[in-house]
Every structure is written in structure tokens, then in C-alpha cells.
Design a protein around this motif. Structure first.
Motif, PDB file in Angstrom:
ATOM      1  N   VAL A  96      38.938 -38.632  61.682  1.00 14.57           N
ATOM      2  CA  VAL A  96      39.457 -37.801  62.759  1.00 14.57           C
ATOM      3  C   VAL A  96      39.374 -36.363  62.279  1.00 14.57           C
ATOM      4  N   ILE A  97      38.704 -35.531  63.071  1.00 21.74           N
ATOM      5  CA  ILE A  97      38.640 -34.118  62.711  1.00 21.74           C
ATOM      6  C   ILE A  97      39.222 -33.287  63.850  1.00 21.74           C
ATOM      7  N   ASP A  98      39.774 -32.172  63.471  1.00 20.55           N
ATOM      8  CA  ASP A  98      40.347 -31.247  64.431  1.00 20.55           C
ATOM      9  C   ASP A  98      40.086 -29.846  63.903  1.00 20.55           C
ATOM     10  N   ASP A  99      40.276 -28.874  64.706  1.00 24.02           N
ATOM     11  CA  ASP A  99      40.122 -27.495  64.280  1.00 24.02           C
ATOM     12  C   ASP A  99      40.895 -26.619  65.248  1.00 24.02           C
ATOM     13  N   HIS A 100      41.143 -25.415  64.841  1.00 26.38           N
ATOM     14  CA  HIS A 100      41.870 -24.452  65.661  1.00 26.38           C
ATOM     15  C   HIS A 100      41.110 -24.201  66.957  1.00 26.38           C
ATOM     16  N   LEU A 101      41.817 -24.015  68.025  1.00 23.84           N
ATOM     17  CA  LEU A 101      41.228 -23.793  69.343  1.00 23.84           C
ATOM     18  C   LEU A 101      40.229 -22.634  69.343  1.00 23.84           C
ATOM     19  N   VAL A 102      40.563 -21.537  68.705  1.00 24.91           N
ATOM     20  CA  VAL A 102      39.659 -20.380  68.692  1.00 24.91           C
ATOM     21  C   VAL A 102      38.343 -20.732  68.005  1.00 24.91           C
ATOM     22  N   ARG A 103      38.398 -21.441  66.875  1.00 28.83           N
ATOM     23  CA  ARG A 103      37.166 -21.828  66.176  1.00 28.83           C
ATOM     24  C   ARG A 103      36.319 -22.760  67.044  1.00 28.83           C
ATOM     25  N   ARG A 104      36.974 -23.639  67.797  1.00 26.84           N
ATOM     26  CA  ARG A 104      36.235 -24.549  68.677  1.00 26.84           C
ATOM     27  C   ARG A 104      35.534 -23.777  69.792  1.00 26.84           C
ATOM     28  N   GLY A 144      46.407 -33.441  67.243  1.00 26.92           N
ATOM     29  CA  GLY A 144      47.112 -34.637  66.825  1.00 26.92           C
ATOM     30  C   GLY A 144      46.923 -35.849  67.704  1.00 26.92           C
ATOM     31  N   LYS A 145      46.359 -35.693  68.887  1.00 27.89           N
ATOM     32  CA  LYS A 145      46.195 -36.820  69.801  1.00 27.89           C
ATOM     33  C   LYS A 145      45.354 -37.929  69.170  1.00 27.89           C
ATOM     34  N   TYR A 146      44.195 -37.570  68.639  1.00 25.54           N
ATOM     35  CA  TYR A 146      43.281 -38.587  68.111  1.00 25.54           C
ATOM     36  C   TYR A 146      43.799 -39.191  66.813  1.00 25.54           C
ATOM     37  N   GLU A 147      44.506 -38.401  66.038  1.00 27.89           N
ATOM     38  CA  GLU A 147      45.123 -38.931  64.818  1.00 27.89           C
ATOM     39  C   GLU A 147      46.141 -40.002  65.162  1.00 27.89           C
ATOM     40  N   ALA A 148      46.985 -39.749  66.150  1.00 33.66           N
ATOM     41  CA  ALA A 148      48.003 -40.721  66.541  1.00 33.66           C
ATOM     42  C   ALA A 148      47.373 -42.021  67.028  1.00 33.66           C
ATOM     43  N   ILE A 149      46.334 -41.910  67.820  1.00 34.21           N
ATOM     44  CA  ILE A 149      45.646 -43.111  68.318  1.00 34.21           C
ATOM     45  C   ILE A 149      45.022 -43.884  67.163  1.00 34.21           C
ATOM     46  N   ALA A 150      44.343 -43.171  66.257  1.00 30.63           N
ATOM     47  CA  ALA A 150      43.662 -43.827  65.140  1.00 30.63           C
ATOM     48  C   ALA A 150      44.648 -44.529  64.215  1.00 30.63           C
TER      49      ALA A 150
END
Length: 179
Positions: A96-104, A144-150
Motif C-alpha cells: 500500500v502506497i500513499d503520498d501527500h495530496l500536493v505531490r500526487r 489511510g483508506k487502503y491501509e485499513a482495507i489491506a
């Protein structure tokens, strides 16, 4: 970041989840090349070839998805929540990867304006800036949505919550990026 689990602990059917423009396709490509297994970009299955982001019908997409997850070894990037249960049932590990909204947002504008081809992009070539995608990135901003699901799956997983953690993952697993 906690110690990074070895790549081989994730098995040979690896899901990569996270919000739009977090780097899922590039990571999937790098892992697939490292392990010598098939990479599956769900955006390519979900949209018509050469269609500039025209969606396939739901049944056609599900048939392509189900055929892909039936394989013995793959790394698959993308979410498409409706089909996640089938994927989780076949997967042996999750990143699961995430990043700051601005970087996305910056990643999205860079690839749309300056890259003629991108890993995981559609066969039609260069992306273009679309209001639908700008809104979608905003809509998927909750971290955190995808982390919680995973975590509910019990599968071996690695979580990268930001760019620095993703860079550490590339280094730890000795992955090379294609550009």
C-alpha cells in the motif's frame, strides 16, 4: 518507517493499492521486472485500448480482471474496489502506497503535460489534463483508506505512507525505475 519486510515474503501474486498518482504503476513495473513476473495495470484493463480513458463495460472489465488474477504469478496495480475481494482472495501479498495530496497533483500534471508515454498509461499515449481526474485526486485525498482495507486481509504487507518511505522501499528491495 518500520523495518521493511523482504520482497520475497509477499509471494508471487502481489497487489499494489493506493490513491491515484501515488506511484503504483511504476512500483508494479519495478517489482515485476525484479521478480520476472507479469505486471498487470488495472487501468489498461478497465479502459478501451486507444480510447483516451473511455471505460470498458463492467462485464468486459471483470472478465479481463478475473483472467488476470487466475495467473500463477503477477504484480497488479490499481484499486477498482468492486473487484478487490476477488483479488485479495488470490493475492499472496500487498503493498500500500500513499503520498501527500500536493505531490500526487504534481505527479499528475507532470505526466499529463510532459510525458509522451508512462508506465501503466493507456496505449493511446500521452495523457491529457482532465477535470474528472483533478476532482478524483481530491476525492481520494483521505489517507489511510487502503491501509485499513489491506490490514483486514491478514496477508503479508508493506505500507509506504509517504514519498520518503517509498524511496526507502526502492532501495531496500534494490528496485530500478524505468522512466
Amino acid at each position: 518507517m518500520h523495518p521493511i519486510r523482504p520482497l520475497l515474503d509477499l509471494g508471487r501474486r502481489i497487489m499494489i493499492n493506493g490513491p491515484s498518482n501515488a506511484g503504483k504503476s511504476t512500483l508494479a513495473d519495478s517489482i515485476a521486472r525484479k521478480l520476472g513476473i507479469t505486471v498487470v495495470h488495472l487501468d489498461r484493463l478497465s479502459h478501451e485500448e486507444h480510447g483516451n480513458w473511455v471505460p470498458r463495460g463492467a462485464e468486459a472489465f471483470q472478465a479481463l480482471h478475473d483472467a488476470a488474477i487466475a495467473g500463477e504469478a503477477w504484480v497488479m496495480d490499481g484499486n477498482y474496489s468492486r473487484l478487490m475481494p476477488q483479488r485479495y482472495a488470490r493475492a499472496t501479498g500487498i503493498v500500500v502506497i500513499d503520498d501527500h495530496l500536493v505531490r500526487r497533483y504534481l505527479r499528475y500534471f507532470h505526466r499529463s503535460l510532459f510525458q509522451s508515454q508512462r508506465i501503466g498509461g493507456l496505449e493511446s499515449g500521452r495523457d491529457s489534463v482532465k477535470w474528472e481526474m483533478i476532482r478524483w485526486i481530491w476525492k481520494t485525498r483521505r489517507q489511510g483508506k487502503y491501509e485499513a482495507i489491506a490490514r483486514q486481509t491478514g496477508l503479508p504487507m508493506v505500507i509506504c505512507r509517504n514519498h520518503a518511505e517509498l524511496q526507502a522501499l526502492y532501495m531496500e528491495w534494490d528496485l530500478e525505475r524505468r522512466h
